[in-house]
Motif scaffolding. Sequence first.
Motif, PDB file in Angstrom:
ATOM      1  N   ALA A  61       8.107   0.167  15.348  1.00  0.00           N
ATOM      2  CA  ALA A  61       9.210   0.851  14.677  1.00  0.00           C
ATOM      3  C   ALA A  61       9.683   0.059  13.463  1.00  0.00           C
ATOM      4  CB  ALA A  61      10.367   1.064  15.659  1.00  0.00           C
ATOM      5  N   GLU A  62       9.735  -1.248  13.598  1.00  0.00           N
ATOM      6  CA  GLU A  62      10.159  -2.090  12.480  1.00  0.00           C
ATOM      7  C   GLU A  62       9.176  -1.990  11.313  1.00  0.00           C
ATOM      8  OE1 GLU A  62      11.053  -6.841  11.601  1.00  0.00           O
ATOM      9  OE2 GLU A  62      11.037  -6.092  13.654  1.00  0.00           O
ATOM     10  N   ARG A  77       9.495   6.737  -4.845  1.00  0.00           N
ATOM     11  CA  ARG A  77       9.756   8.162  -5.079  1.00  0.00           C
ATOM     12  C   ARG A  77      10.501   8.735  -3.876  1.00  0.00           C
ATOM     13  NH1 ARG A  77       4.853  10.325  -4.910  1.00  0.00           N
ATOM     14  NH2 ARG A  77       5.472  12.027  -3.528  1.00  0.00           N
ATOM     15  N   ASP A  78      11.656   9.273  -4.116  1.00  0.00           N
ATOM     16  CA  ASP A  78      12.514   9.677  -3.007  1.00  0.00           C
ATOM     17  C   ASP A  78      12.025  10.925  -2.293  1.00  0.00           C
ATOM     18  OD1 ASP A  78      15.010   9.126  -1.532  1.00  0.00           O
ATOM     19  OD2 ASP A  78      15.599  11.102  -2.289  1.00  0.00           O
ATOM     20  N   GLN A 135       0.831  -1.207   0.000  1.00  0.00           N
ATOM     21  CA  GLN A 135       0.000   0.000   0.000  1.00  0.00           C
ATOM     22  C   GLN A 135       0.865   1.258   0.000  1.00  0.00           C
ATOM     23  OE1 GLN A 135      -2.544  -0.474   3.397  1.00  0.00           O
ATOM     24  NE2 GLN A 135      -3.730  -2.132   2.453  1.00  0.00           N
ATOM     25  N   ALA A 136       1.988   1.221   0.722  1.00  0.00           N
ATOM     26  CA  ALA A 136       2.899   2.364   0.719  1.00  0.00           C
ATOM     27  C   ALA A 136       3.407   2.636  -0.691  1.00  0.00           C
ATOM     28  CB  ALA A 136       4.071   2.110   1.671  1.00  0.00           C
ATOM     29  N   GLU A 137       3.733   1.593  -1.411  1.00  0.00           N
ATOM     30  CA  GLU A 137       4.198   1.740  -2.789  1.00  0.00           C
ATOM     31  C   GLU A 137       3.084   2.270  -3.678  1.00  0.00           C
ATOM     32  OE1 GLU A 137       5.587  -2.131  -3.816  1.00  0.00           O
ATOM     33  OE2 GLU A 137       7.423  -1.972  -2.606  1.00  0.00           O
ATOM     34  N   ALA A 138       1.876   1.709  -3.541  1.00  0.00           N
ATOM     35  CA  ALA A 138       0.756   2.119  -4.396  1.00  0.00           C
ATOM     36  C   ALA A 138       0.373   3.576  -4.154  1.00  0.00           C
ATOM     37  CB  ALA A 138      -0.444   1.210  -4.153  1.00  0.00           C
ATOM     38  N   HIS A 155       7.473   0.402   5.895  1.00  0.00           N
ATOM     39  CA  HIS A 155       6.601   1.256   5.079  1.00  0.00           C
ATOM     40  C   HIS A 155       7.406   2.412   4.482  1.00  0.00           C
ATOM     41  CE1 HIS A 155       2.836  -0.075   7.587  1.00  0.00           C
ATOM     42  NE2 HIS A 155       3.343  -1.050   6.857  1.00  0.00           N
ATOM     43  N   HIS A 156       8.286   2.986   5.284  1.00  0.00           N
ATOM     44  CA  HIS A 156       9.144   4.072   4.805  1.00  0.00           C
ATOM     45  C   HIS A 156       9.984   3.606   3.622  1.00  0.00           C
ATOM     46  CE1 HIS A 156      13.174   5.919   4.688  1.00  0.00           C
ATOM     47  NE2 HIS A 156      12.553   7.060   4.939  1.00  0.00           N
ATOM     48  N   ASP A 157      10.629   2.477   3.787  1.00  0.00           N
ATOM     49  CA  ASP A 157      11.536   1.994   2.744  1.00  0.00           C
ATOM     50  C   ASP A 157      10.787   1.669   1.464  1.00  0.00           C
ATOM     51  OD1 ASP A 157      13.465   2.282   4.689  1.00  0.00           O
ATOM     52  OD2 ASP A 157      13.720   0.134   5.056  1.00  0.00           O
TER      53      ASP A 157
END
Length: 277
Positions: free
Chosen positions: A205-206, A219-220, A169-172, A211-213
């Motif tokens: 945190a993990e 997109r940076d 979902q983070a990627e989408a 999700h961050h990565d």
Amino acid sequence: MKYTRAESLDRIESTIESGDPVIGAGAGTGISAKFAERGGVDLLIIYNSGRYRMNGRGSLAGLLPYGDANEIVVEMGHEVIPVVEDTPVLAGVNGTDPFREMSVFIEDLRRRGFSGVQNFPTVGLIDEDSSYRKNLEETGMGYDKEVEMIREASEQGMLTCPYVFTEEQAEAMTEAGADVIVSHMGLTTSGDIGAETALDLDDAAERVQAHHDAAKSVRDDVHVICHGGPIAWPDDAEYVLNNTEGVVGFFGASSIERLATEEAIENQARKFKEIDF
């Protein structure tokens, strides 16, 4: 629209460059918004669960058929936007709503003074392995509709800050144009109507880091903040931010308005009852 996407992003990026955390606050009432703004938050978000939460009900009331979520956020806008002086206000949009032409609805939110959107209510809070969630996805009311809502809002120039629950979902959402990914750890714990079932802070945190990565792989320039579950108090948010890399802030709804209100009103009432005369 009070602030353009570029103006809102400039504010967020200025906060990041200063070394301060980006803080978003949910506001279920005008007074919550007014004093969260005085406390220095960077974003204010209003959605139907804020109303239910500040009426003493659990936040998951926003996922059940107790009212028209998108109509409620419009009503809340009348209460909140006029008292906010200098902070972008985002609308929680039910992207799966089959009775809204989403492009028209988003345009209407812009006209009403909202500067951005978030996907709430979200089917992301429903267990992906459950029959209920699978049936929603199969019948055209799935998370993909929320992704498309974020894409539409981004194309209309609004700031977009969607909730995500998985790396996919983070990627989408990032691919759809999300500006700020909000890594959601589930219903907030603590307080009288908080959840009791949650991850511990290390697991949170993990997951936030994952999700961050995932978002950054698409997109940076996307920003990532954390929310929910065991991240209930300032010390919790500080722990997660200090145990992740690249996560720049926290979004608090129950954490900022409900928990503070519960404690303050109870203590104030007790002090009056202790008057000696």
